[in-house]
Structures are given as C-alpha cells and as structure tokens.
Design a protein around this motif. Sequence first.
Motif, short mmCIF file in Angstrom:
data_model
loop_
_atom_site.label_atom_id
_atom_site.label_comp_id
_atom_site.label_asym_id
_atom_site.label_seq_id
_atom_site.Cartn_x
_atom_site.Cartn_y
_atom_site.Cartn_z
N GLY A 27 3.36 -2.92 13.02
CA GLY A 27 4.63 -2.17 12.52
C GLY A 27 4.29 -1.21 11.85
O GLY A 27 3.16 -1.03 11.30
N GLN B 12 -2.41 -7.89 0.70
CA GLN B 12 -0.91 -7.37 0.35
C GLN B 12 0.19 -8.29 0.22
O GLN B 12 0.41 -9.03 0.97
N LYS C 215 6.35 -4.43 2.57
CA LYS C 215 7.64 -3.82 3.21
C LYS C 215 7.69 -3.73 4.73
O LYS C 215 6.85 -3.01 5.35
N TRP D 238 6.68 -7.76 5.34
CA TRP D 238 5.63 -7.75 6.05
C TRP D 238 4.47 -8.70 5.72
O TRP D 238 4.01 -8.46 4.79
N LEU E 193 5.93 1.57 8.82
CA LEU E 193 7.00 1.83 7.81
C LEU E 193 6.64 3.28 7.11
O LEU E 193 5.65 3.35 6.44
N GLN F 182 3.40 -7.97 -1.36
CA GLN F 182 4.87 -7.82 -1.06
C GLN F 182 4.99 -6.73 0.01
O GLN F 182 5.92 -5.86 -0.18
N THR G 148 1.01 -1.24 -0.07
CA THR G 148 0.00 -0.08 0.01
C THR G 148 0.79 1.32 0.10
O THR G 148 0.42 2.30 -0.45
N GLY H 162 2.74 3.79 6.68
CA GLY H 162 2.38 2.65 6.44
C GLY H 162 2.29 1.85 7.60
O GLY H 162 3.24 1.73 8.45
N GLY I 86 0.86 -1.76 9.67
CA GLY I 86 0.41 -3.10 9.56
C GLY I 86 -0.02 -3.45 10.81
O GLY I 86 0.62 -3.36 11.91
N PHE J 233 -2.33 -0.87 5.55
CA PHE J 233 -2.84 0.58 5.07
C PHE J 233 -1.85 1.33 5.17
O PHE J 233 -0.75 1.39 5.65
N LYS K 12 4.96 -8.69 19.22
CA LYS K 12 4.67 -7.63 18.36
C LYS K 12 3.24 -7.85 17.69
O LYS K 12 2.81 -8.89 17.24
C1 BTN Z 1 7.97 -3.51 10.46
O1 BTN Z 1 7.72 -3.64 11.79
O2 BTN Z 1 8.91 -3.90 10.10
C2 BTN Z 1 7.20 -2.50 9.52
C3 BTN Z 1 5.88 -3.03 8.82
C4 BTN Z 1 5.17 -2.20 8.14
C5 BTN Z 1 3.99 -2.79 7.25
C6 BTN Z 1 2.93 -2.09 6.59
S1 BTN Z 1 1.49 -2.67 5.98
C7 BTN Z 1 1.11 -1.43 5.25
C8 BTN Z 1 2.08 -0.57 4.67
N1 BTN Z 1 2.69 -1.20 3.45
C9 BTN Z 1 3.68 -1.94 3.41
O3 BTN Z 1 4.26 -2.35 2.45
N2 BTN Z 1 4.34 -1.69 4.56
C10 BTN Z 1 3.53 -1.18 5.35
#
Ligand code: BTN
Length: 242
Positions: free
Chosen positions: A111, A36, A40, A47, A113, A38, A12, A129, A131, A57, A108
């Motif tokens: 997360g 989702q 990140k 993720w 990003l 791939q 996203t 981002g 999750g 999102f 956890k």
């Molecule tokens: C982490 O803790 O490593 C960060 C994770 C972040 C995941 C979210 S899901 C929505 C958004 N899109 C992505 O590709 N990554 C973030």
Amino acid sequence: MQLIKINATDSTNTYLKQLLGETLVTDFSVVITKNQTQGKGQRGEKWISEKGKNLTFSILKIKPLIAVDRQFLLSSLVSLSIIKTLESYNIPNLSIKWPNDILSDHHKISGILIENIIKSNKIDFSVIGIGLNVNQKLFKGLPKVSSLKSILGMTLDKDELLHKLIENLQIYFKLYTEKGEGIINAEYETYLFRKDKPSTFELPDKTLITGIIRGVTDAGKLCVQMEDATKEFDLKELKLLY
Ligand code: BTN
C-alpha cells in the motif's frame, strides 16, 4: 541519498515530515523502521505490520515538478516502480487496484500513502510512504492480504528489496522527466485491476452499483461506465468490491 534507520516510530511519513522542518534532507532520502506503531493507511485507516517482518518506509522527493492538479501522477509512478520490482521477483498476476493498492491475484501485498507539502500552488515536497508485506505469514482477520513470503514460499532479503524499490522509483521519475506523463498514464492503465470487466461497487450510503472500470482521469478519478453514462468518482465516493 540518506538512509535513516529508526528502531521504532509511530509513522515513517510523520517522522520524515518532521525532519523536513528540522534539518537539511536530500532528494530520495529514506526513513525506514522495523517497528511502525501507528502506521497510517488510506481513507484514514491504519497500516498494521508485524515488527521486523516487512518493509515500512518513506521516501522524500523534493520538488517533483508535477502540477498540483496532476498529483495522481505520483501515485502512478510509485505504483509502477513497486510493480516492476515485484516482477523481478516473479510475483504472479500483479495489478494496481485504484488508486494504488498493489495486488497479486486478489491479495493486497503493498500500500502507498503519499503526503504532499504544497506551497504557492506547487508541490514543494512529496513524502512517499510505502508498506510492503515481505516476510509476514499471518494476517489475522484479513483474508485478502498476503506477503511475498506466502506467495513465493521463501524468506526475502528486505535490504535488497528496498534498494531495488528505490532504484526503480528513481528510474520512473527520470522516465517522467524525460518522456512526460503520457507513457506513465498508459502503463498504469495496463495494470489497472478489473479494467473493462463488470464490477460491483459500494457507495458511501452502502448501496451497491455495477459498472465497468474504463480508466482514470488526469485528476485521478476512476471512470466507471454505468448503464446510462460514464461517471467519475474520487476515493471517498466508492469502494470496489472484489
Ligand atoms: C494503504 O494502502 O492504506 C496505504 C498504506 C501505506 C503504509 C505506509 S507504511 C510506511 C508509511 N508510513 C505510514 O504511516 N504509512 C505508510
């Protein structure tokens, strides 16, 4: 606020960044997907989220009025808005594992990003981002990961959760604009995982060190008190073992 629901996308964050170049997107627009493919994570990790079970999102913040050297403030704002939302669901023992992993006890559950688009030394757009593990029960091979359903023993309404998260994020941006960064930094530290406790860290060359987390600098570095002195580390320089 626009809510853009996509059946499936690789990430996203990537989707929202592409939209920025193609169309007019308003402040706090959200791109959300059930699938989702791939996702990140931080440190170049993936993720992984089971289709349809969780929230994956990205939210857009246009010109967040945060200096480039204070980007960590965004992490703090977002972490705190997730914590506040989860507190309203009575999730126990919430903390923020530096820089922005959201834990309940030692697990956890969310997360973050953040990808900033910088122009003329200013943050033009911030793509936030998130999750959040909501209704997934099994996390194969990930003993330190959990979800709200595993913790509360019930299925949660993801739409309601999403709206509360967005609302809290807007509240924290407003708080920052009105009251400044001091209040945000102070609150972040009250949730900092293992603050003032002796901890073990792994360095990039795999050696282990011990120290006590004392706080986070304005630039977002972790301050660890070691035997001889207090040292500052960035994300790539150490990993907390817990
Ligand atoms: C982490 O803790 O490593 C960060 C994770 C972040 C995941 C979210 S899901 C929505 C958004 N899109 C992505 O590709 N990554 C973030």
